[in-house]
Design an enzyme around this catalytic site. Structure first.
Site, PDB file in Angstrom:
ATOM      1  CG  HIS A 206      66.588  70.690-123.880  1.00 21.71           C
ATOM      2  ND1 HIS A 206      67.635  70.228-124.638  1.00 21.71           N
ATOM      3  CD2 HIS A 206      66.763  72.026-123.780  1.00 21.71           C
ATOM      4  CE1 HIS A 206      68.420  71.247-124.971  1.00 21.71           C
ATOM      5  NE2 HIS A 206      67.897  72.344-124.468  1.00 21.71           N
TER       6      HIS A 206
ATOM      7  CE  LYS B 202      72.291  70.168-118.284  1.00 15.36           C
ATOM      8  NZ  LYS B 202      73.429  70.905-117.711  1.00 15.36           N
TER       9      LYS B 202
ATOM     10  CE  LYS C  57      64.091  81.877-122.270  1.00 10.69           C
ATOM     11  NZ  LYS C  57      65.275  81.232-121.667  1.00 10.69           N
TER      12      LYS C  57
ATOM     13  CD  GLU D  91      66.086  78.931-119.131  1.00  8.37           C
ATOM     14  OE1 GLU D  91      67.280  79.217-119.315  1.00  8.37           O
ATOM     15  OE2 GLU D  91      65.215  79.009-120.015  1.00  8.37           O
TER      16      GLU D  91
END
Length: 530
Positions: free
Chosen positions: A284, A226, A382, A260
């Site tokens: 990550h 990214k 999440k 998320e």
């Protein structure tokens, strides 16, 4: 040096050779340049994708390959070979790829680009243990070397479960597909997860490295592709503004968040037994931590960048006791925006007695002169308040404020926030006087947005990473040592949780369990609410 086919010659304009025309060799005019501002164009070669019918290939890999071709970054002779169990003809596989490209490509669909790419698209039917199928694959690649001019340069993309790696690596080795010659290369691209703990990661690395040398192994962590992640290095080392403050003298703590707003959906069966820590923190978030905390490399080469990241990971460990420095949870039913969504235990295919966490947070420390005493708080989950990934450096308060206390009641700590997604950019928070006759200091934001400053659309992460693998540019790919050090950091946390029973529940649409807030409150701090 190698002779290229007439097809490749016709497709390229840059060739050099003897005056009598006995040998003509494709010369990439940009490949050896030192001007990094120029686009990097891959030389002759091709890619074989194992697991080409899976979601990752359909949604990300195939569109990324088309986008690279559409941007002129792949040679016109590029070949794409799919391998799978389906009894597909070349035309049927072409139709599948085209459908994936039309629905997922970032750039506009152009018939001329597609026609050129489609000429090099082929499919080989077989399983991962089928000797005859891999022999057919070897024959197909040899045929393409002659007909397309791929020069025997092949990248193998393993978009498959890790338990299939041994079979595929063995077959590639047996069929003679893994061995590179003096004038060509063979590389393997591996998707995460890289094991489920330190022991399994070491075994996985041993299997892969028994066939491919480490320099030919490219482990994909799509977050590292990214633009905003790469901009961490640009901001830190291209500017004098930040470096004097980038240490324990001025930084109070660092928060790294990947949140998320979605649940597991149809992935409940896959996710059970993995969890948020293994799925996100091990790769990550620890990679983001390493980029934030690393020292300036001697040069921006893969070896130097990886060496500095390894130093950070070696010095990193969980803060103890783990009962106070970690938190985990499972989402329960609740409101996600205007929708009422079910809890994890109501998700189809999920074991109601499972201890797998959907929220994970931990406190890490880096035992170095630069970062001694600065906690790094990592969290992921999440069904949280919104989808966001960010890195926040929160600075210490000024040692003395020459203002009355009432003048600074609305003043917090200075912060620098690097937004990785979705609104890529950098935010600076500092105090400023409120207009008026009274002296009142309040927090204000200075906000840099990629989309507003740059007219160019950022490429997708997989575009950058696939191109880097074809160019043998390994800067953004974790090494086996980085993977193993990451597991060494995380394993004690996971082992501790395994003995604690069920995770704490948190309502969907909130920012995690109460224990995560308490984790920072004990230190007199609080999580940011993005």
């Amino acid at each position: 040096m190698y002779t290229v086919s007439k097809f490749a010659k016709d497709q390229h304009q840059n060739f050099s050779g003897a005056e009598d025309g006995s040998e003509e060799v494709y010369v990439n005019p940009l490949r050896d340049t030192h001007d990094k501002r120029l686009p990097r164009i891959a030389g002759p070669g091709g890619m074989v994708i194992f697991g080409v019918t899976g979601d990752l290939a359909r949604k990300k890999l195939l569109p990324a390959i088309y986008d690279l071709a559409n941007r002129g970054l792949l040679p016109a002779s590029f070949a794409l070979v799919g391998y799978g169990r389906r009894e597909w003809s070349k035309q049927e596989f072409e139709d599948y790829v085209r459908k994936s490209v039309e629905s997922g490509a970032r750039t506009d669909f152009r018939e001329s680009v597609w026609n050129r790419l489609a000429e090099g698209i082929h499919f080989v039917t077989g399983t991962f243990v089928d000797d005859e199928a891999f022999d057919r694959l070897a024959a197909k690649l040899e045929e393409l070397d002659h007909s397309r001019g791929t020069a025997s340069n092949w990248a193998y993309y393993l978009s498959i479960p890790p338990d299939s790696f041994p079979d595929v690596c063995h077959q590639l080795d047996r069929a003679g597909l893994a061995q590179a010659g003096e004038d060509n290369w063979r590389r393997v691209i591996i998707e995460k997860p890289f094991g489920h703990d330190l022991v399994s990661a070491k075994e996985l690395n041993r299997i892969v490295n028994s066939v491919f040398p480490e320099k030919s192994v490219f482990r994909i962590d799509h977050y590292l592709g990214k633009e905003t992640v790469q901009n961490i290095l640009a901001m830190r080392f291209a500017n004098q503004l930040f470096d004097p403050l980038w240490n324990s003298h001025y930084v109070d703590h660092v928060q790294i968040t990947m949140a998320e707003d979605i649940g597991l959906g149809g992935r409940a069966g896959y996710y059970d037994g993995i969890g948020a820590a293994r799925d996100v923190i091990q790769n990550h978030l620890l990679q983001l931590l390493a980029l934030v905390a690393m020292e300036e490399p001697v040069a921006f080469t893969p070896e130097e960048l990886q060496a500095e990241k390894i130093k950070v990971l070696r010095a990193c460990e969980p803060v103890r006791p783990l009962s106070k420095s970690t938190a985990r949870g499972q989402y329960a039913a609740g409101w996600q925006g205007s929708n009422y969504v079910p809890g994890l235990r109501e998700e189809e295919g999920f074991d109601p007695e499972s201890t797998t966490e959907t929220y994970a947070a931990c406190t890490l420390q880096i035992n170095s002169r630069r970062w001694a005493g600065v906690p790094f708080y990592l969290r992921t989950g999440k069904r949280l308040g919104r989808r966001v990934t960010e890195i926040a450096l929160v600075f210490k308060s000024a040692p003395h404020l020459p203002f009355a206390e009432t003048m600074t009641t609305a003043l917090g700590q200075n912060a620098m926030v690097i937004r990785v997604q979705p609104d890529e950019g950098v935010l600076m928070r500092f105090g400023s006087k409120v207009p008026g006759s009274a002296m009142e200091v309040r927090d204000v934001n200075m906000d840099f947005s990629y989309s507003e400053v740059f007219t160019e659309q950022s490429p997708e992460a997989y575009e950058r990473l696939i191109l880097d693998a074809l160019l043998d540019e390994a800067s953004l790919f974790p090494t086996n040592e980085e993977v193993e050090l990451s597991w060494k950091i995380l394993d004690p946390v996971i082992d501790y949780w395994a003995k604690r029973g069920l995770p704490e529940e948190y309502a969907a649409g909130t920012w995690g369990p109460a224990s995560a807030d308490q984790m920072l409150e004990r230190d007199g701090r609080a999580w940011r609410r993005p």
